[in-house]
Scaffold this motif. Structure first.
Motif, PDB file in Angstrom:
ATOM      1  N   ASN A  41      37.489  47.023  49.033  1.00  0.00           N
ATOM      2  CA  ASN A  41      37.043  46.259  50.201  1.00  0.00           C
ATOM      3  C   ASN A  41      37.172  44.752  50.016  1.00  0.00           C
ATOM      4  OD1 ASN A  41      36.235  48.424  51.942  1.00  0.00           O
ATOM      5  ND2 ASN A  41      34.463  48.748  50.620  1.00  0.00           N
ATOM      6  N   THR A  42      37.533  44.310  48.813  1.00  0.00           N
ATOM      7  CA  THR A  42      37.666  42.879  48.554  1.00  0.00           C
ATOM      8  C   THR A  42      39.108  42.411  48.705  1.00  0.00           C
ATOM      9  OG1 THR A  42      35.800  42.995  47.005  1.00  0.00           O
ATOM     10  CG2 THR A  42      37.166  41.046  46.895  1.00  0.00           C
ATOM     11  N   VAL A  43      40.046  43.275  48.430  1.00  0.00           N
ATOM     12  CA  VAL A  43      41.464  42.937  48.568  1.00  0.00           C
ATOM     13  C   VAL A  43      41.754  42.507  50.003  1.00  0.00           C
ATOM     14  CG1 VAL A  43      43.789  43.917  48.552  1.00  0.00           C
ATOM     15  CG2 VAL A  43      42.222  44.439  46.697  1.00  0.00           C
ATOM     16  N   ILE A 227      42.720  42.084  40.922  1.00  0.00           N
ATOM     17  CA  ILE A 227      41.570  41.665  41.721  1.00  0.00           C
ATOM     18  C   ILE A 227      40.988  40.344  41.234  1.00  0.00           C
ATOM     19  CG2 ILE A 227      39.768  42.825  40.373  1.00  0.00           C
ATOM     20  CD1 ILE A 227      40.117  42.629  44.233  1.00  0.00           C
ATOM     21  N   LYS A 228      41.275  39.973  39.989  1.00  0.00           N
ATOM     22  CA  LYS A 228      40.774  38.696  39.463  1.00  0.00           C
ATOM     23  C   LYS A 228      41.428  37.505  40.153  1.00  0.00           C
ATOM     24  CE  LYS A 228      39.742  40.549  34.860  1.00  0.00           C
ATOM     25  NZ  LYS A 228      40.090  40.485  33.416  1.00  0.00           N
ATOM     26  N   ASN A 229      42.559  37.731  40.804  1.00  0.00           N
ATOM     27  CA  ASN A 229      43.270  36.643  41.471  1.00  0.00           C
ATOM     28  C   ASN A 229      42.988  36.552  42.963  1.00  0.00           C
ATOM     29  OD1 ASN A 229      44.590  35.618  39.216  1.00  0.00           O
ATOM     30  ND2 ASN A 229      46.310  37.033  39.422  1.00  0.00           N
ATOM     31  N   VAL A 230      42.227  37.492  43.519  1.00  0.00           N
ATOM     32  CA  VAL A 230      42.032  37.508  44.962  1.00  0.00           C
ATOM     33  C   VAL A 230      41.443  36.179  45.436  1.00  0.00           C
ATOM     34  CG1 VAL A 230      39.710  38.545  44.888  1.00  0.00           C
ATOM     35  CG2 VAL A 230      41.176  38.875  46.898  1.00  0.00           C
ATOM     36  N   TRP A 261      35.375  34.257  46.736  1.00  0.00           N
ATOM     37  CA  TRP A 261      35.796  34.222  45.337  1.00  0.00           C
ATOM     38  C   TRP A 261      36.006  35.646  44.816  1.00  0.00           C
ATOM     39  CZ3 TRP A 261      33.060  30.421  47.573  1.00  0.00           C
ATOM     40  CH2 TRP A 261      33.409  29.097  47.271  1.00  0.00           C
ATOM     41  N   PRO A 262      36.675  35.795  43.663  1.00  0.00           N
ATOM     42  CA  PRO A 262      36.874  37.145  43.105  1.00  0.00           C
ATOM     43  C   PRO A 262      35.531  37.809  42.784  1.00  0.00           C
ATOM     44  CG  PRO A 262      38.352  35.585  42.063  1.00  0.00           C
ATOM     45  CD  PRO A 262      37.401  34.780  42.890  1.00  0.00           C
ATOM     46  N   THR A 377      30.538  40.902  44.705  1.00  0.00           N
ATOM     47  CA  THR A 377      31.639  40.879  45.676  1.00  0.00           C
ATOM     48  C   THR A 377      32.311  39.521  45.791  1.00  0.00           C
ATOM     49  OG1 THR A 377      30.121  40.343  47.482  1.00  0.00           O
ATOM     50  CG2 THR A 377      30.554  42.678  47.065  1.00  0.00           C
ATOM     51  N   GLY A 378      31.645  38.437  45.334  1.00  0.00           N
ATOM     52  CA  GLY A 378      32.215  37.104  45.487  1.00  0.00           C
ATOM     53  C   GLY A 378      32.082  36.552  46.889  1.00  0.00           C
ATOM     54  N   VAL A 379      31.224  37.161  47.706  1.00  0.00           N
ATOM     55  CA  VAL A 379      31.034  36.733  49.100  1.00  0.00           C
ATOM     56  C   VAL A 379      29.841  35.776  49.180  1.00  0.00           C
ATOM     57  CG1 VAL A 379      30.466  37.487  51.435  1.00  0.00           C
ATOM     58  CG2 VAL A 379      32.029  38.846  50.029  1.00  0.00           C
ATOM     59  N   PRO A 380      30.023  34.560  49.723  1.00  0.00           N
ATOM     60  CA  PRO A 380      28.899  33.633  49.879  1.00  0.00           C
ATOM     61  C   PRO A 380      27.901  34.151  50.915  1.00  0.00           C
ATOM     62  CG  PRO A 380      31.000  32.474  50.008  1.00  0.00           C
ATOM     63  CD  PRO A 380      31.302  33.941  50.100  1.00  0.00           C
TER      64      PRO A 380
END
Length: 508
Positions: A41-43, A227-230, A261-262, A377-380
Protein backbone atom coordinates in the motif's frame (compact mmCIF):
# COMPACT_ATOMS: atom_id res chain seq x y z
CA UNK A 1 -23.03 -45.86 24.79
CA UNK A 2 -20.49 -44.73 27.40
CA UNK A 3 -18.11 -41.90 26.51
CA UNK A 4 -14.44 -42.76 26.80
CA UNK A 5 -13.17 -39.75 28.74
CA UNK A 6 -9.54 -40.67 28.19
CA UNK A 7 -9.91 -40.59 24.42
CA UNK A 8 -11.76 -37.26 24.61
CA UNK A 9 -9.03 -35.81 26.81
CA UNK A 10 -6.34 -36.99 24.41
CA UNK A 11 -8.29 -35.36 21.56
CA UNK A 12 -8.44 -32.06 23.44
CA UNK A 13 -4.75 -32.35 24.28
CA UNK A 14 -3.86 -32.69 20.61
CA UNK A 15 -6.18 -29.80 19.74
CA UNK A 16 -4.54 -27.64 22.43
CA UNK A 17 -1.06 -28.39 21.11
CA UNK A 18 -2.18 -27.54 17.57
CA UNK A 19 -3.76 -24.29 18.80
CA UNK A 20 -0.52 -23.27 20.56
CA UNK A 21 1.46 -24.08 17.40
CA UNK A 22 -0.99 -22.05 15.30
CA UNK A 23 -0.69 -19.08 17.68
CA UNK A 24 3.10 -19.33 17.61
CA UNK A 25 3.05 -19.42 13.80
CA UNK A 26 0.83 -16.31 13.78
CA UNK A 27 3.27 -14.67 16.18
CA UNK A 28 6.07 -15.20 13.68
CA UNK A 29 4.20 -14.79 10.40
CA UNK A 30 1.75 -12.03 11.50
CA UNK A 31 4.24 -9.12 11.47
CA UNK A 32 5.59 -10.28 8.11
CA UNK A 33 2.05 -10.29 6.69
CA UNK A 34 1.41 -6.79 8.07
CA UNK A 35 4.71 -5.50 6.65
CA UNK A 36 3.88 -7.00 3.29
CA UNK A 37 0.55 -5.17 3.30
CA UNK A 38 2.27 -1.90 4.23
CA UNK A 39 4.74 -2.31 1.36
CA UNK A 40 1.93 -3.11 -1.05
CA UNK A 41 0.00 0.00 0.00
CA UNK A 42 3.03 2.31 0.15
CA UNK A 43 4.33 1.76 -3.37
CA UNK A 44 3.24 4.50 -5.79
CA UNK A 45 0.96 2.45 -8.02
CA UNK A 46 -2.32 3.48 -9.69
CA UNK A 47 -3.68 0.03 -8.78
CA UNK A 48 -3.51 1.01 -5.09
CA UNK A 49 -6.58 3.18 -5.37
CA UNK A 50 -6.68 4.68 -1.88
CA UNK A 51 -2.98 5.39 -1.36
CA UNK A 52 -2.42 6.51 -4.95
CA UNK A 53 -5.31 8.97 -4.67
CA UNK A 54 -3.88 10.28 -1.40
CA UNK A 55 -0.53 10.86 -3.10
CA UNK A 56 -1.98 12.39 -6.28
CA UNK A 57 -4.67 14.64 -4.78
CA UNK A 58 -3.66 15.31 -1.19
CA UNK A 59 -7.03 15.00 0.60
CA UNK A 60 -5.77 16.50 3.85
CA UNK A 61 -6.69 20.19 4.23
CA UNK A 62 -3.52 22.29 4.26
CA UNK A 63 -3.42 25.88 5.44
CA UNK A 64 -0.86 28.65 5.19
CA UNK A 65 -0.99 31.09 8.09
CA UNK A 66 0.86 34.36 7.41
CA UNK A 67 2.03 36.75 10.13
CA UNK A 68 3.29 40.20 9.07
CA UNK A 69 5.68 42.32 11.10
CA UNK A 70 4.11 45.77 10.98
CA UNK A 71 6.78 48.50 11.31
CA UNK A 72 5.76 50.99 14.00
CA UNK A 73 8.63 53.51 13.62
CA UNK A 74 9.70 53.81 9.96
CA UNK A 75 10.89 57.43 10.29
CA UNK A 76 13.00 56.62 13.33
CA UNK A 77 14.58 53.63 11.56
CA UNK A 78 15.82 55.98 8.83
CA UNK A 79 17.55 57.94 11.61
CA UNK A 80 19.38 54.84 12.82
CA UNK A 81 17.05 53.80 15.62
CA UNK A 82 16.14 50.19 16.40
CA UNK A 83 13.11 48.87 14.46
CA UNK A 84 9.96 48.38 16.51
CA UNK A 85 7.76 45.59 15.15
CA UNK A 86 4.20 44.49 15.81
CA UNK A 87 3.08 41.02 14.73
CA UNK A 88 -0.20 41.04 12.80
CA UNK A 89 -2.25 38.02 11.83
CA UNK A 90 -2.60 35.21 11.22
CA UNK A 91 -4.01 35.70 7.73
CA UNK A 92 -5.01 32.14 6.86
CA UNK A 93 -5.14 30.68 3.35
CA UNK A 94 -6.41 27.23 2.42
CA UNK A 95 -3.88 25.53 0.18
CA UNK A 96 -5.06 23.20 -2.56
CA UNK A 97 -2.44 20.92 -4.13
CA UNK A 98 -2.86 18.64 -7.11
CA UNK A 99 -0.33 16.64 -9.08
CA UNK A 100 -0.57 16.80 -12.84
CA UNK A 101 1.39 15.61 -15.89
CA UNK A 102 2.00 12.31 -14.08
CA UNK A 103 4.25 10.03 -16.13
CA UNK A 104 5.56 6.62 -15.05
CA UNK A 105 8.96 5.53 -16.36
CA UNK A 106 10.48 2.05 -16.92
CA UNK A 107 13.19 2.64 -14.27
CA UNK A 108 10.57 2.63 -11.47
CA UNK A 109 10.28 6.42 -11.27
CA UNK A 110 7.38 8.78 -11.84
CA UNK A 111 7.45 12.43 -12.92
CA UNK A 112 4.88 15.09 -12.06
CA UNK A 113 4.26 18.77 -11.46
CA UNK A 114 2.36 19.80 -8.36
CA UNK A 115 0.13 22.83 -8.75
CA UNK A 116 -0.93 24.93 -5.79
CA UNK A 117 -3.67 27.47 -5.21
CA UNK A 118 -4.45 29.60 -2.17
CA UNK A 119 -7.86 30.76 -0.95
CA UNK A 120 -8.32 33.26 1.87
CA UNK A 121 -10.19 31.94 4.93
CA UNK A 122 -11.60 34.96 6.82
CA UNK A 123 -13.22 32.83 9.54
CA UNK A 124 -9.85 31.35 10.48
CA UNK A 125 -7.96 34.65 10.28
CA UNK A 126 -7.42 37.44 12.77
CA UNK A 127 -7.95 40.39 10.47
CA UNK A 128 -8.81 40.75 6.81
CA UNK A 129 -6.92 41.10 3.55
CA UNK A 130 -7.92 44.77 3.58
CA UNK A 131 -5.80 45.41 6.69
CA UNK A 132 -3.07 48.03 6.19
CA UNK A 133 0.51 46.94 6.93
CA UNK A 134 3.82 48.82 6.78
CA UNK A 135 6.93 46.84 5.82
CA UNK A 136 10.32 47.68 4.27
CA UNK A 137 10.18 48.27 0.52
CA UNK A 138 12.22 45.39 -0.84
CA UNK A 139 12.40 47.02 -4.29
CA UNK A 140 14.26 49.97 -2.78
CA UNK A 141 16.17 48.73 0.27
CA UNK A 142 16.94 45.35 -1.30
CA UNK A 143 18.13 46.93 -4.55
CA UNK A 144 20.27 49.38 -2.58
CA UNK A 145 22.28 46.54 -1.04
CA UNK A 146 22.49 44.71 -4.37
CA UNK A 147 23.87 47.81 -6.11
CA UNK A 148 26.09 49.20 -3.36
CA UNK A 149 29.29 48.35 -5.26
CA UNK A 150 28.35 50.41 -8.32
CA UNK A 151 30.07 53.78 -8.84
CA UNK A 152 28.74 56.60 -6.70
CA UNK A 153 27.26 58.60 -9.64
CA UNK A 154 25.31 55.48 -10.73
CA UNK A 155 23.92 55.10 -7.25
CA UNK A 156 22.78 58.72 -7.34
CA UNK A 157 20.97 57.99 -10.61
CA UNK A 158 19.31 54.96 -9.04
CA UNK A 159 18.15 57.08 -6.13
CA UNK A 160 16.72 59.62 -8.58
CA UNK A 161 14.89 56.78 -10.36
CA UNK A 162 13.28 55.72 -7.08
CA UNK A 163 12.09 59.28 -6.48
CA UNK A 164 10.77 59.56 -10.04
CA UNK A 165 8.58 56.51 -9.52
CA UNK A 166 7.66 57.62 -5.98
CA UNK A 167 9.19 54.55 -4.36
CA UNK A 168 10.16 55.16 -0.74
CA UNK A 169 12.05 52.99 1.77
CA UNK A 170 8.84 51.65 3.34
CA UNK A 171 5.58 50.36 1.89
CA UNK A 172 2.12 50.83 3.37
CA UNK A 173 -0.24 48.47 1.55
CA UNK A 174 -3.11 46.09 2.19
CA UNK A 175 -2.39 42.50 3.09
CA UNK A 176 -3.84 41.39 -0.24
CA UNK A 177 -1.51 43.72 -2.18
CA UNK A 178 1.56 42.65 -0.23
CA UNK A 179 0.70 38.99 -0.66
CA UNK A 180 -0.43 38.72 -4.27
CA UNK A 181 0.92 41.83 -5.91
CA UNK A 182 0.30 45.52 -6.54
CA UNK A 183 0.80 47.77 -9.55
CA UNK A 184 4.16 49.56 -9.57
CA UNK A 185 5.47 51.91 -12.24
CA UNK A 186 9.00 50.98 -11.18
CA UNK A 187 8.29 47.27 -11.73
CA UNK A 188 6.90 48.04 -15.18
CA UNK A 189 9.99 50.12 -16.00
CA UNK A 190 12.45 47.45 -14.83
CA UNK A 191 10.64 44.64 -16.64
CA UNK A 192 10.66 46.71 -19.84
CA UNK A 193 14.25 47.94 -19.83
CA UNK A 194 15.96 45.41 -17.54
CA UNK A 195 14.09 42.12 -18.15
CA UNK A 196 14.97 39.29 -15.81
CA UNK A 197 16.03 41.55 -12.94
CA UNK A 198 12.81 40.86 -11.02
CA UNK A 199 11.34 37.40 -10.28
CA UNK A 200 7.91 38.37 -11.60
CA UNK A 201 6.85 40.13 -14.78
CA UNK A 202 3.45 41.32 -13.57
CA UNK A 203 2.45 42.73 -10.23
CA UNK A 204 5.04 42.69 -7.46
CA UNK A 205 4.02 40.70 -4.35
CA UNK A 206 5.72 38.56 -1.76
CA UNK A 207 3.74 35.43 -2.75
CA UNK A 208 2.90 36.37 -6.33
CA UNK A 209 4.99 33.46 -7.60
CA UNK A 210 3.27 30.94 -5.34
CA UNK A 211 -0.38 31.18 -6.31
CA UNK A 212 -1.52 29.23 -9.38
CA UNK A 213 2.01 27.93 -9.84
CA UNK A 214 3.85 24.64 -9.59
CA UNK A 215 6.91 23.57 -7.63
CA UNK A 216 8.82 22.33 -10.66
CA UNK A 217 9.18 18.98 -12.40
CA UNK A 218 9.83 16.30 -9.78
CA UNK A 219 10.93 12.78 -10.68
CA UNK A 220 10.73 10.41 -7.72
CA UNK A 221 11.10 6.66 -7.15
CA UNK A 222 7.93 4.58 -6.93
CA UNK A 223 9.42 1.93 -4.60
CA UNK A 224 8.47 -0.94 -6.95
CA UNK A 225 11.99 -2.39 -6.91
CA UNK A 226 13.05 -1.20 -3.44
CA UNK A 227 10.62 0.13 -0.86
CA UNK A 228 13.48 2.01 0.83
CA UNK A 229 13.56 4.35 -2.17
CA UNK A 230 9.84 5.14 -2.36
CA UNK A 231 9.20 8.92 -2.68
CA UNK A 232 12.95 9.67 -2.89
CA UNK A 233 13.75 12.40 -5.40
CA UNK A 234 15.64 11.23 -8.47
CA UNK A 235 15.75 14.66 -10.14
CA UNK A 236 14.17 18.12 -10.02
CA UNK A 237 13.67 20.07 -13.21
CA UNK A 238 15.96 17.54 -14.86
CA UNK A 239 18.78 18.20 -12.37
CA UNK A 240 20.23 15.61 -9.99
CA UNK A 241 22.09 18.35 -8.12
CA UNK A 242 21.72 22.11 -7.70
CA UNK A 243 24.02 24.93 -8.80
CA UNK A 244 23.08 27.59 -6.25
CA UNK A 245 25.69 26.81 -3.61
CA UNK A 246 29.46 26.63 -3.22
CA UNK A 247 30.03 22.96 -2.31
CA UNK A 248 28.82 19.66 -3.81
CA UNK A 249 27.36 18.63 -0.45
CA UNK A 250 25.17 21.73 -0.22
CA UNK A 251 24.07 21.28 -3.84
CA UNK A 252 22.85 17.72 -3.25
CA UNK A 253 19.15 16.93 -3.75
CA UNK A 254 18.45 14.62 -0.83
CA UNK A 255 15.43 12.78 0.50
CA UNK A 256 11.84 13.02 -0.67
CA UNK A 257 9.69 15.87 -1.98
CA UNK A 258 8.58 16.54 1.60
CA UNK A 259 5.15 14.91 1.58
CA UNK A 260 5.76 11.23 2.39
CA UNK A 261 8.72 9.09 3.38
CA UNK A 262 9.72 5.40 3.12
CA UNK A 263 8.10 3.07 5.70
CA UNK A 264 9.60 1.24 8.68
CA UNK A 265 11.29 4.22 10.33
CA UNK A 266 13.25 4.00 13.57
CA UNK A 267 14.27 6.63 16.08
CA UNK A 268 17.67 6.75 14.37
CA UNK A 269 16.04 7.53 11.01
CA UNK A 270 16.28 11.15 9.84
CA UNK A 271 13.76 12.97 7.66
CA UNK A 272 15.52 14.44 4.59
CA UNK A 273 13.59 16.36 1.91
CA UNK A 274 14.19 18.85 -0.87
CA UNK A 275 12.40 22.22 -0.72
CA UNK A 276 12.29 24.25 -3.96
CA UNK A 277 11.12 27.30 -2.00
CA UNK A 278 14.18 27.15 0.28
CA UNK A 279 16.40 26.21 -2.70
CA UNK A 280 18.06 23.41 -0.76
CA UNK A 281 17.70 20.02 0.91
CA UNK A 282 16.88 19.95 4.61
CA UNK A 283 16.95 17.21 7.22
CA UNK A 284 14.88 16.85 10.37
CA UNK A 285 15.80 14.68 13.35
CA UNK A 286 13.80 12.56 15.80
CA UNK A 287 12.68 14.33 18.97
CA UNK A 288 10.08 12.19 20.78
CA UNK A 289 7.24 9.65 20.35
CA UNK A 290 3.56 10.48 20.72
CA UNK A 291 0.01 9.48 19.85
CA UNK A 292 -2.59 11.25 17.73
CA UNK A 293 -6.09 9.92 18.44
CA UNK A 294 -4.64 6.49 19.20
CA UNK A 295 -2.21 6.39 16.26
CA UNK A 296 1.47 6.29 17.26
CA UNK A 297 3.87 8.80 15.71
CA UNK A 298 7.46 10.03 15.85
CA UNK A 299 7.96 13.80 16.07
CA UNK A 300 10.75 15.18 13.90
CA UNK A 301 12.12 18.70 14.35
CA UNK A 302 14.79 20.92 12.85
CA UNK A 303 18.21 20.49 14.51
CA UNK A 304 19.98 23.65 15.72
CA UNK A 305 22.50 23.14 12.90
CA UNK A 306 19.90 23.47 10.12
CA UNK A 307 20.53 27.20 9.59
CA UNK A 308 23.85 27.43 11.46
CA UNK A 309 26.58 29.39 9.70
CA UNK A 310 29.78 27.82 8.36
CA UNK A 311 31.82 28.88 11.39
CA UNK A 312 29.53 27.07 13.83
CA UNK A 313 28.81 24.07 11.56
CA UNK A 314 31.38 23.38 8.88
CA UNK A 315 29.11 21.42 6.45
CA UNK A 316 27.06 24.62 6.01
CA UNK A 317 30.06 26.55 4.71
CA UNK A 318 28.74 26.01 1.18
CA UNK A 319 25.64 28.11 1.97
CA UNK A 320 27.76 31.18 2.72
CA UNK A 321 28.40 34.10 2.55
CA UNK A 322 26.90 33.77 6.00
CA UNK A 323 25.86 36.07 8.75
CA UNK A 324 24.87 34.99 12.26
CA UNK A 325 23.82 31.40 12.90
CA UNK A 326 20.12 30.89 12.36
CA UNK A 327 20.04 32.65 8.97
CA UNK A 328 20.10 31.03 5.53
CA UNK A 329 21.30 33.31 2.77
CA UNK A 330 19.01 32.61 -0.22
CA UNK A 331 20.23 35.49 -2.38
CA UNK A 332 21.91 33.06 -4.80
CA UNK A 333 18.52 31.62 -5.79
CA UNK A 334 16.51 34.82 -5.39
CA UNK A 335 18.03 37.06 -8.09
CA UNK A 336 20.80 38.11 -5.66
CA UNK A 337 18.36 40.06 -3.49
CA UNK A 338 19.63 40.19 0.13
CA UNK A 339 17.01 37.79 1.49
CA UNK A 340 17.48 35.44 4.43
CA UNK A 341 15.35 32.58 5.73
CA UNK A 342 15.17 31.73 9.43
CA UNK A 343 12.88 30.19 11.99
CA UNK A 344 10.11 32.59 13.12
CA UNK A 345 11.16 35.23 15.65
CA UNK A 346 14.78 34.02 15.15
CA UNK A 347 14.06 30.86 17.12
CA UNK A 348 17.20 28.69 17.41
CA UNK A 349 19.28 31.59 16.05
CA UNK A 350 22.14 33.63 17.45
CA UNK A 351 20.59 35.68 20.32
CA UNK A 352 22.33 38.81 19.04
CA UNK A 353 19.74 38.98 16.23
CA UNK A 354 17.06 39.72 18.83
CA UNK A 355 19.06 42.75 20.02
CA UNK A 356 18.69 44.52 16.65
CA UNK A 357 14.87 44.67 16.68
CA UNK A 358 12.06 45.02 19.20
CA UNK A 359 8.89 42.93 19.28
CA UNK A 360 10.18 39.36 18.95
CA UNK A 361 9.71 36.57 21.51
CA UNK A 362 10.73 33.13 20.16
CA UNK A 363 9.34 29.91 21.67
CA UNK A 364 9.61 26.34 20.43
CA UNK A 365 5.88 25.72 20.82
CA UNK A 366 4.88 28.64 18.58
CA UNK A 367 7.86 28.96 16.25
CA UNK A 368 9.58 25.58 15.95
CA UNK A 369 8.77 23.48 12.89
CA UNK A 370 7.83 19.81 13.24
CA UNK A 371 6.47 16.78 11.39
CA UNK A 372 4.59 14.00 13.22
CA UNK A 373 4.97 10.87 11.13
CA UNK A 374 3.63 7.34 11.45
CA UNK A 375 6.89 5.32 11.56
CA UNK A 376 5.56 2.10 10.03
CA UNK A 377 4.15 3.75 6.88
CA UNK A 378 6.11 7.01 6.55
CA UNK A 379 2.84 8.97 6.30
CA UNK A 380 2.75 12.37 8.08
CA UNK A 381 -0.14 12.73 10.53
CA UNK A 382 0.45 16.34 11.58
CA UNK A 383 2.73 18.91 9.93
CA UNK A 384 3.70 22.49 10.67
CA UNK A 385 6.52 23.99 8.60
CA UNK A 386 7.32 27.46 9.93
CA UNK A 387 9.75 29.84 8.24
CA UNK A 388 10.49 33.55 8.37
CA UNK A 389 11.44 35.89 5.53
CA UNK A 390 14.01 38.56 6.37
CA UNK A 391 15.59 41.46 4.47
CA UNK A 392 19.17 42.59 5.05
CA UNK A 393 19.17 46.41 5.25
CA UNK A 394 21.92 48.99 5.62
CA UNK A 395 22.86 52.52 4.69
CA UNK A 396 24.16 52.78 1.13
CA UNK A 397 25.87 56.09 0.30
CA UNK A 398 24.37 57.76 -2.76
CA UNK A 399 20.98 56.08 -2.35
CA UNK A 400 19.37 58.60 -0.05
CA UNK A 401 16.30 56.41 0.53
CA UNK A 402 18.42 54.32 2.91
CA UNK A 403 18.96 57.32 5.19
CA UNK A 404 21.00 56.34 8.24
CA UNK A 405 19.56 52.84 8.61
CA UNK A 406 21.61 50.72 10.99
CA UNK A 407 22.78 47.41 9.58
CA UNK A 408 20.06 44.92 10.45
CA UNK A 409 18.44 41.69 9.31
CA UNK A 410 14.85 42.85 9.30
CA UNK A 411 11.96 40.37 9.73
CA UNK A 412 9.26 40.93 7.07
CA UNK A 413 6.84 38.10 7.79
CA UNK A 414 6.69 34.49 8.86
CA UNK A 415 4.37 31.75 7.71
CA UNK A 416 3.30 28.28 8.80
CA UNK A 417 2.18 25.65 6.33
CA UNK A 418 0.24 23.13 8.37
CA UNK A 419 -2.14 20.24 7.98
CA UNK A 420 -3.23 17.10 9.77
CA UNK A 421 -5.12 13.93 8.94
CA UNK A 422 -8.72 13.98 10.14
CA UNK A 423 -12.19 12.69 9.33
CA UNK A 424 -12.71 9.54 7.22
CA UNK A 425 -9.00 9.32 6.35
CA UNK A 426 -8.07 9.33 10.03
CA UNK A 427 -10.70 6.66 10.71
CA UNK A 428 -9.31 4.51 7.91
CA UNK A 429 -5.79 4.94 9.26
CA UNK A 430 -6.97 4.14 12.79
CA UNK A 431 -8.67 0.96 11.56
CA UNK A 432 -5.75 -0.23 9.45
CA UNK A 433 -2.88 0.91 11.66
CA UNK A 434 -4.27 0.48 15.18
CA UNK A 435 -7.32 -1.79 15.33
CA UNK A 436 -6.28 -4.48 12.83
CA UNK A 437 -2.73 -4.87 14.24
CA UNK A 438 -4.19 -5.00 17.76
CA UNK A 439 -6.71 -7.68 16.71
CA UNK A 440 -3.90 -9.63 15.06
CA UNK A 441 -1.80 -9.38 18.21
CA UNK A 442 -4.67 -10.41 20.49
CA UNK A 443 -5.46 -13.33 18.19
CA UNK A 444 -1.85 -14.53 18.34
CA UNK A 445 -1.69 -14.51 22.11
CA UNK A 446 -5.34 -15.58 22.40
CA UNK A 447 -4.67 -18.77 20.41
CA UNK A 448 -1.59 -19.49 22.52
CA UNK A 449 -3.47 -18.90 25.78
CA UNK A 450 -6.46 -20.99 24.64
CA UNK A 451 -4.16 -23.79 23.54
CA UNK A 452 -2.27 -23.80 26.84
CA UNK A 453 -5.53 -23.79 28.79
CA UNK A 454 -6.85 -26.71 26.72
CA UNK A 455 -3.62 -28.64 27.29
CA UNK A 456 -3.76 -28.07 31.07
CA UNK A 457 -7.43 -29.12 31.29
CA UNK A 458 -6.78 -32.21 29.14
CA UNK A 459 -3.85 -33.24 31.33
CA UNK A 460 -5.98 -32.78 34.47
CA UNK A 461 -8.76 -34.91 32.98
CA UNK A 462 -6.29 -37.64 32.00
CA UNK A 463 -4.72 -37.56 35.47
CA UNK A 464 -8.08 -37.85 37.23
CA UNK A 465 -9.16 -40.65 34.90
CA UNK A 466 -5.97 -42.57 35.60
CA UNK A 467 -6.39 -41.99 39.34
CA UNK A 468 -9.97 -43.30 39.16
CA UNK A 469 -8.87 -46.43 37.29
CA UNK A 470 -6.10 -47.05 39.84
CA UNK A 471 -8.56 -46.76 42.74
CA UNK A 472 -10.93 -49.21 40.99
CA UNK A 473 -8.18 -51.83 40.66
CA UNK A 474 -7.31 -51.52 44.34
CA UNK A 475 -10.97 -52.07 45.32
CA UNK A 476 -11.21 -55.34 43.29
CA UNK A 477 -8.02 -56.61 44.88
CA UNK A 478 -9.53 -56.11 48.35
CA UNK A 479 -12.59 -58.15 47.36
CA UNK A 480 -10.49 -61.14 46.34
CA UNK A 481 -8.58 -61.15 49.63
CA UNK A 482 -11.87 -61.37 51.64
CA UNK A 483 -12.67 -64.87 50.04
CA UNK A 484 -9.59 -67.00 50.87
CA UNK A 485 -11.48 -70.35 50.32
CA UNK A 486 -11.78 -69.65 46.66
CA UNK A 487 -9.45 -71.62 44.50
CA UNK A 488 -7.50 -70.20 41.66
CA UNK A 489 -9.83 -71.83 39.14
CA UNK A 490 -13.01 -70.49 40.77
CA UNK A 491 -14.58 -67.45 39.26
CA UNK A 492 -14.28 -64.36 41.36
CA UNK A 493 -17.47 -63.71 43.35
CA UNK A 494 -18.94 -60.43 44.16
CA UNK A 495 -19.13 -59.20 47.76
CA UNK A 496 -22.92 -59.77 47.74
CA UNK A 497 -22.50 -63.45 46.91
CA UNK A 498 -19.88 -63.86 49.63
CA UNK A 499 -22.22 -62.43 52.27
CA UNK A 500 -25.04 -64.70 51.04
CA UNK A 501 -22.88 -67.83 51.43
CA UNK A 502 -21.84 -66.80 54.92
CA UNK A 503 -25.49 -66.52 55.92
CA UNK A 504 -26.29 -69.98 54.62
CA UNK A 505 -23.39 -71.52 56.50
CA UNK A 506 -24.50 -69.98 59.78
CA UNK A 507 -28.03 -71.34 59.41
CA UNK A 508 -26.67 -74.83 58.98
Amino acid sequence: MAINKSKVAVGFLVAGILTVVFGAVLLIVGPAVMNDQIIKNTVIDPNNEMTYTMWKDIPVPFFMSVYFFNVLNPKEILKGEKPMLEQRGPYVYRKHCQKDNITFHPNNTVSYREYRQYYFEPDMSIGNESDIITIPNMLVLGAAVMLEDLPYPVRLMISTTFKTFKEGPFLTKTVEELMWGYDSKLVEFLNKYLPGMLPSTGKFGLFAEFNNSNTGLFTIFTGQDDIKNVHRVDSWNGMTELNYWRTPQCNMINGTAGQMWPPFMTKETTLPFYSPDACRSMELVYQRPGHMKGIPYYRYVAPPTLFANGADYEPNEGFCPCRQSGLLNVSSCRHNSPMFISHPHFFNADPVLLDFVQGLAPTEEEHGLFIDIHPDTGVPLNVSIRLQLNLYMKTVPGITETGKISEVVMPILWFAESGYIDGPILNTFHTNLVILPAVMEYMQYGFIALGLLTIVISILVLWRQKKFQDSGSAFNTTTVVENPSATQNEPIKSSHEVEKNKLKNSEK
